[in-house]
Design a protein around this motif. Sequence first.
Motif, PDB file in Angstrom:
ATOM      1  N   TYR A 101       0.877  -1.307   0.120  1.00 14.76           N
ATOM      2  CA  TYR A 101      -0.195  -0.061  -0.074  1.00 14.76           C
ATOM      3  C   TYR A 101       0.957   1.118  -0.089  1.00 14.76           C
ATOM      4  O   TYR A 101       2.029   1.180   0.459  1.00 14.76           O
ATOM      5  CB  TYR A 101      -0.910   0.009   1.326  1.00 14.76           C
ATOM      6  CG  TYR A 101      -2.017  -0.905   1.090  1.00 14.76           C
ATOM      7  CD1 TYR A 101      -2.226  -2.016   0.430  1.00 14.76           C
ATOM      8  CD2 TYR A 101      -3.119  -0.736   2.227  1.00 14.76           C
ATOM      9  CE1 TYR A 101      -3.088  -2.933   0.177  1.00 14.76           C
ATOM     10  CE2 TYR A 101      -4.138  -1.904   2.136  1.00 14.76           C
ATOM     11  CZ  TYR A 101      -4.008  -2.993   0.994  1.00 14.76           C
ATOM     12  OH  TYR A 101      -5.078  -3.788   1.040  1.00 14.76           O
ATOM     13  N   SER A 102       0.372   2.582  -0.537  1.00 11.01           N
ATOM     14  CA  SER A 102       0.862   3.685  -0.609  1.00 11.01           C
ATOM     15  C   SER A 102       1.127   4.183   0.905  1.00 11.01           C
ATOM     16  O   SER A 102       0.474   3.771   1.732  1.00 11.01           O
ATOM     17  CB  SER A 102       0.306   4.636  -1.400  1.00 11.01           C
ATOM     18  OG  SER A 102      -0.880   4.888  -0.850  1.00 11.01           O
ATOM     19  N   HIS A 103       1.868   5.075   1.117  1.00  8.44           N
ATOM     20  CA  HIS A 103       1.884   5.888   2.435  1.00  8.44           C
ATOM     21  C   HIS A 103       0.977   6.214   2.904  1.00  8.44           C
ATOM     22  O   HIS A 103       0.493   6.231   4.199  1.00  8.44           O
ATOM     23  CB  HIS A 103       3.060   6.762   2.342  1.00  8.44           C
ATOM     24  CG  HIS A 103       3.274   7.444   3.728  1.00  8.44           C
ATOM     25  ND1 HIS A 103       3.739   7.157   4.867  1.00  8.44           N
ATOM     26  CD2 HIS A 103       3.243   8.696   3.755  1.00  8.44           C
ATOM     27  CE1 HIS A 103       3.817   7.800   5.795  1.00  8.44           C
ATOM     28  NE2 HIS A 103       3.615   8.921   5.303  1.00  8.44           N
ATOM     29  N   ALA A 104      -0.056   7.087   1.849  1.00  7.64           N
ATOM     30  CA  ALA A 104      -1.100   7.965   2.285  1.00  7.64           C
ATOM     31  C   ALA A 104      -2.140   6.797   2.734  1.00  7.64           C
ATOM     32  O   ALA A 104      -3.046   6.869   3.734  1.00  7.64           O
ATOM     33  CB  ALA A 104      -1.582   8.381   1.110  1.00  7.64           C
ATOM     34  N   ALA A 105      -2.209   5.709   2.002  1.00  5.98           N
ATOM     35  CA  ALA A 105      -3.201   4.494   2.221  1.00  5.98           C
ATOM     36  C   ALA A 105      -2.991   3.901   3.645  1.00  5.98           C
ATOM     37  O   ALA A 105      -3.716   3.527   4.566  1.00  5.98           O
ATOM     38  CB  ALA A 105      -3.240   3.499   1.292  1.00  5.98           C
ATOM     39  N   THR A 106      -1.692   3.722   3.740  1.00  8.25           N
ATOM     40  CA  THR A 106      -1.212   3.208   5.198  1.00  8.25           C
ATOM     41  C   THR A 106      -1.567   4.009   6.500  1.00  8.25           C
ATOM     42  O   THR A 106      -1.747   3.406   7.387  1.00  8.25           O
ATOM     43  CB  THR A 106       0.501   2.995   5.267  1.00  8.25           C
ATOM     44  OG1 THR A 106       0.717   2.110   4.071  1.00  8.25           O
ATOM     45  CG2 THR A 106       0.797   2.467   6.471  1.00  8.25           C
ATOM     46  N   VAL A 107      -1.374   5.271   6.226  1.00  9.60           N
ATOM     47  CA  VAL A 107      -1.695   6.066   7.213  1.00  9.60           C
ATOM     48  C   VAL A 107      -3.200   6.216   7.479  1.00  9.60           C
ATOM     49  O   VAL A 107      -3.734   6.327   8.781  1.00  9.60           O
ATOM     50  CB  VAL A 107      -1.193   7.690   6.825  1.00  9.60           C
ATOM     51  CG1 VAL A 107      -1.871   8.827   7.634  1.00  9.60           C
ATOM     52  CG2 VAL A 107       0.544   7.900   6.802  1.00  9.60           C
ATOM     53  N   ARG A 108      -3.896   6.216   6.557  1.00  6.96           N
ATOM     54  CA  ARG A 108      -5.458   6.055   6.565  1.00  6.96           C
ATOM     55  C   ARG A 108      -5.914   4.904   7.424  1.00  6.96           C
ATOM     56  O   ARG A 108      -6.780   4.745   8.463  1.00  6.96           O
ATOM     57  CB  ARG A 108      -6.125   6.154   5.181  1.00  6.96           C
ATOM     58  CG  ARG A 108      -6.011   7.533   4.528  1.00  6.96           C
ATOM     59  CD  ARG A 108      -7.006   7.475   3.388  1.00  6.96           C
ATOM     60  NE  ARG A 108      -6.739   8.875   2.641  1.00  6.96           N
ATOM     61  CZ  ARG A 108      -5.938   8.779   1.654  1.00  6.96           C
ATOM     62  NH1 ARG A 108      -5.066   7.838   0.994  1.00  6.96           N
ATOM     63  NH2 ARG A 108      -5.791  10.137   1.038  1.00  6.96           N
ATOM     64  N   LEU A 109      -5.201   3.487   7.032  1.00  8.33           N
ATOM     65  CA  LEU A 109      -5.639   2.340   7.446  1.00  8.33           C
ATOM     66  C   LEU A 109      -5.144   2.399   9.200  1.00  8.33           C
ATOM     67  O   LEU A 109      -5.945   2.133   9.957  1.00  8.33           O
ATOM     68  CB  LEU A 109      -4.931   1.288   7.026  1.00  8.33           C
ATOM     69  CG  LEU A 109      -5.751   0.853   5.741  1.00  8.33           C
ATOM     70  CD1 LEU A 109      -4.825  -0.315   4.889  1.00  8.33           C
ATOM     71  CD2 LEU A 109      -7.086   0.321   6.073  1.00  8.33           C
ATOM     72  N   ALA A 110      -3.828   3.124   9.436  1.00  6.12           N
ATOM     73  CA  ALA A 110      -3.545   3.103  10.739  1.00  6.12           C
ATOM     74  C   ALA A 110      -4.561   3.905  11.694  1.00  6.12           C
ATOM     75  O   ALA A 110      -4.930   3.817  12.791  1.00  6.12           O
ATOM     76  CB  ALA A 110      -2.029   3.654  10.774  1.00  6.12           C
ATOM     77  N   SER A 111      -5.054   5.005  11.138  1.00  8.26           N
ATOM     78  CA  SER A 111      -5.806   5.817  11.456  1.00  8.26           C
ATOM     79  C   SER A 111      -7.187   5.270  11.870  1.00  8.26           C
ATOM     80  O   SER A 111      -7.883   5.393  13.035  1.00  8.26           O
ATOM     81  CB  SER A 111      -5.918   7.308  11.049  1.00  8.26           C
ATOM     82  OG  SER A 111      -5.020   7.963  10.587  1.00  8.26           O
TER      83      SER A 111
END
Length: 284
Positions: free
Chosen positions: A124-134
């Motif tokens: 996953y992209s960095h942005a997608a990873t951040v969203r999933l973590a949030s």
Amino acid sequence: ERVRARFGGLMHSAAYFGVLAISVIYLLAGPELGWRGMFFVGGLPALAVFLIRRSTPEPERWQEETSGRQERSFWQPVVEVLSPPYRARTVGNLLLLVVCVIGLWAGSTYVPTAITALSQEAGYSHAATVRLASLSSMTVAAFTILGCFAVPRLAARMGRRGALASLFALMIVGIVGAYGWAYPHHSIALLFTFLPLLGLGGASFAVFTIWLPEQYPTRMRATAFAFTTTFSRWVAAGGTFLIGYGIHATGSLTLPLTLTAAVFVIGMLLVRLAPETRSTTLPT
């Protein structure tokens, strides 16, 4: 007194409303703010201390104890909570809170770490990873809030001991499912299915918001609450170092975090160390 237990559960949910709020901020602007910006945002609620000090009245029972407080030394309440007949329950509460803190740091705090690792493995992209973590933090926080709302009724129906043991059981299932099953199978979707259990089980702290005040008289109530809830974090810090070492040694979250479920098994056996106080009023 009539609504004390109910509002105790509501009050404790405020901490997780904070987690939910900061998760939303991280979801919307985490990459732009960076860790320094998020750290600054996290410090802003400290300003509320000034509003609380100015607007919150002291309890009547506390005001009635004014003359007695002036006659006692500063350390006398600490000595009292560690002396008979309160020593045994203080030690018992301390051990139970250690279980809760280890569970919080292991079961909930590592959720974004686990999601991030799985997202990166999946490409996953960095942005997608951040969203999933949030979203993972938001899910846990939202269900912990629901758990805090439910704790007063649960504690009234099952007793304080029964409510705490039930929440510990939820943590066992959630931890084993999330870290012992979903994580080693590299399944983000499966891990998310166990997050509600981790969230609901994390409401175990709300039991103590109701239970601890019922075990001590006014002259030492705040001291007992502060001592057990704060010192337990120092004790649990040792467990956190062990978890970190285990992750480093094994190269994975799976075994060290799954083993923390055993702490809750022990906790279920320790609930009788503190007295059952259902249907009692605050001691004077």
